[in-house]
Design an enzyme around this catalytic site. Structure first.
Site, mmCIF file in Angstrom:
data_model
loop_
_atom_site.group_PDB
_atom_site.id
_atom_site.type_symbol
_atom_site.label_atom_id
_atom_site.label_comp_id
_atom_site.label_asym_id
_atom_site.label_seq_id
_atom_site.Cartn_x
_atom_site.Cartn_y
_atom_site.Cartn_z
ATOM 1 N N HIS A 35 -0.366 4.427 7.431
ATOM 2 C CA HIS A 35 0.282 5.073 6.288
ATOM 3 C C HIS A 35 0.666 6.526 6.553
ATOM 4 O O HIS A 35 -0.127 7.276 7.126
ATOM 5 C CB HIS A 35 -0.645 4.997 5.076
ATOM 6 N N ASP B 291 -3.358 7.750 8.316
ATOM 7 C CA ASP B 291 -4.226 6.837 9.058
ATOM 8 C C ASP B 291 -3.349 6.090 10.057
ATOM 9 O O ASP B 291 -2.249 6.535 10.367
ATOM 10 C CB ASP B 291 -5.020 5.914 8.120
ATOM 11 N N SER C 94 0.800 -1.232 0.000
ATOM 12 C CA SER C 94 0.000 0.000 0.000
ATOM 13 C C SER C 94 0.828 1.275 0.000
ATOM 14 O O SER C 94 0.315 2.341 -0.357
ATOM 15 C CB SER C 94 -0.934 0.014 1.215
#
EC number: 3.1.1.-
Length: 359
Positions: A336, A333, A41
Site C-alpha cells: 500500500h 508497507d 484495501s
C-alpha cells in the site's frame, strides 16, 4: 468624513464582504452531494475492523500513525487513503467513514461512506483465504445504506443524493496477485492472462450494472497500478539481491487498463443517464517510481514498515520498526502507498474528475 461619504464607504465594505463570502462559498461548495466507495484495501477506511471473519485488519499501529490522534482505524496507510484524499479535494468531507462503523452519524450517512473491504476483488475467490467482503457482496451493504438514508432524508431526497453522488470503485490487484501470479489457481481455468482479464472485466460489468440499478449514475472506476512494482511482487520474483519491477506484470496491467478504457464507454452507452470515468492510477504511480526526486521520495522499492519487502496487515504491527521519515517512502508497507503518495495520486485523479465534470 461626511455622512454621505460614510454611507458610501459602508456600502462598499458591505459589498466587498458579501463578494468575498460568495467567493469563499463557491470554492468550498462540494462538487457532489455524497461519495460512495467500493473496492479493496486502497479504499477500505475500516470496514474490516467490524467484519469479524476476516484476518485482514489494520486497526493497530503503525497503521494510521500520522492521522489526527495517531489512531489506527483500519486504513492501510500511515494516514489517509485515496478515498479520503478524493473526498477532501472535492470538498465533500475530510475522512470517509466505513459503513460498518457503529453509531455512524446521520451527517456521515448523508454525505457518503465506504463499503470497501481489504482483501476483496471482483473475483470472489480473492476473498476465500482472507474472508474479506467480496466486491460482489458490497451492494448488500449499499442496500442497507439506502434504507438508512431514506430514513434520514426521505425516499425522494435519498434517491436524489444517490443519483448525484460520486461513486468510486478501486479493485483488481488482489484478483491477479492472489489468483493468477502468486497462487495460480485460476490458471487451470484461464491459462492465459487475456482470458482471466476478460473474466474480471465481465465481473466488473455485472457489478457496475447492479450499482446502476440501485440508482448510481456517476461512476469512477480505477484501473490497475503497475502491479510489478509493488514491493511484495518484486520480492516474490526477486532472483538476486537487486530489486526490479516485474515487467510482465506491468505489461499485464497496461493491457487490462486498455481493455477497461474501451469497456467503460460501451457500458455507459447501454445505461441511459450514466456517466463513467476511467481513473488512471498507473501513470502517476509509475512517474513517482521513475522520477522519485520530483515528488520528494527517496525510496520506491520497499515499504516504510519493517524490511519493506513482505510486511503488510498483521506483519506490520506495533513491534515492527518503521522508517524515520514516512513521507520519503512511496510505499507504507509492501503493498500500500504512503499518505504522501496517495496525496499525489489524489491530485491526479481530482484533475481527471474535474475535467470529466466540465466535459
Amino acid at each position: 468624513m461626511s455622512t454621505s461619504k460614510t454611507i458610501v464607504f459602508g456600502l462598499f465594505v458591505a459589498t466587498l464582504l458579501v463578494s468575498c463570502n460568495v467567493a469563499a462559498n463557491a470554492t468550498t461548495q462540494p462538487l457532489f452531494p455524497a461519495i460512495l466507495i467500493f473496492g479493496d484495501s486502497t479504499v477500505d477506511t475500516g470496514n474490516n475492523n467490524y467484519h469479524s471473519q476476516t484476518i485482514f485488519k489494520a486497526k493497530h499501529l503503525p497503521y494510521g500513525v500520522d492521522l489526527p490522534g495517531h489512531e489506527a482505524n483500519g486504513r492501510y496507510s500511515n494516514g489517509k487513503v485515496i478515498s479520503d484524499v478524493i473526498a477532501s479535494k472535492l470538498n465533500i468531507k475530510e475522512l470517509v467513514p466505513p459503513f460498518l462503523q457503529p453509531n455512524i452519524s446521520h451527517q456521515d450517512i448523508v454525505t457518503g461512506v465506504s463499503f470497501a473491504s481489504a482483501g476483496a476483488g471482483y473475483d470472489d475467490r480473492s476473498s476465500l483465504s482472507s474472508k474479506a467482503i467480496p466486491v460482489s457482496q458490497q451492494p448488500s451493504m449499499f442496500k442497507n445504506y439506502i434504507a438508512r438514508l431514506k430514513g434520514i432524508v426521505g425516499d425522494k431526497k435519498a434517491m436524489e443524493i444517490i443519483n448525484n453522488a460520486l461513486v468510486v470503485i478501486s479493485a483488481g490487484p488482489n484478483d491477479f496477485i492472489l489468483n493468477f501470479y502468486d497462487i495460480p489457481t485460476r490458471r487451470l481455468e484461464y491459462p492465459t492472462i487475456h482470458g482471466y482479464q476478460e473474466f474480471i472485466l465481465k465481473r466488473l460489468d455485472g457489478f457496475v450494472r447492479e450499482l446502476y440499478s440501485l440508482g448510481c449514475r456517476n461512476i469512477v472506476v480505477g484501473g490497475l497500478p503497475p502491479m510489478g512494482c509493488l514491493p511484495i511482487q518484486m520480492t516474490a520474483k526477486m532472483r538476486n539481491i537487486l530489486r526490479f519491477c516485474v515487467e510482465q506484470e506491468n505489461k499485464d496491467s497496461v493491457l487490462y487498463n486498455q481493455k477497461l478504457v474501451k469497456k467503460l464507454p460501451e457500458i455507459q452507452a447501454s445505461l441511459p443517464g450514466s456517466n463513467f470515468l476511467y481513473a488512471n492510477v498507473y501513470d502517476p504511480l509509475m512517474d513517482m517510481i521513475q522520477n522519485p526526486s520530483k515528488y520528494g521520495f527517496k525510496e520506491t522499492k520497499k515499504g516504510c514498515c519493517g524490511t519493506g519487502y513482505l510486511e503488510t496487515t498483521f506483519m506490520c504491527n506495533p513491534l515492527t520498526k518503521t522508517c524515520p521519515n514516512h513521507s520519503d517512502h512511496l510505499f507504507w508497507d509492501s503493498i500500500h502507498p504512503s499518505e504522501a503518495a496517495y496525496n499525489y495520486i489524489g491530485n491526479f485523479v481530482d484533475a481527471q474528475i474535474r475535467g470529466w465534470i466540465k466535459a
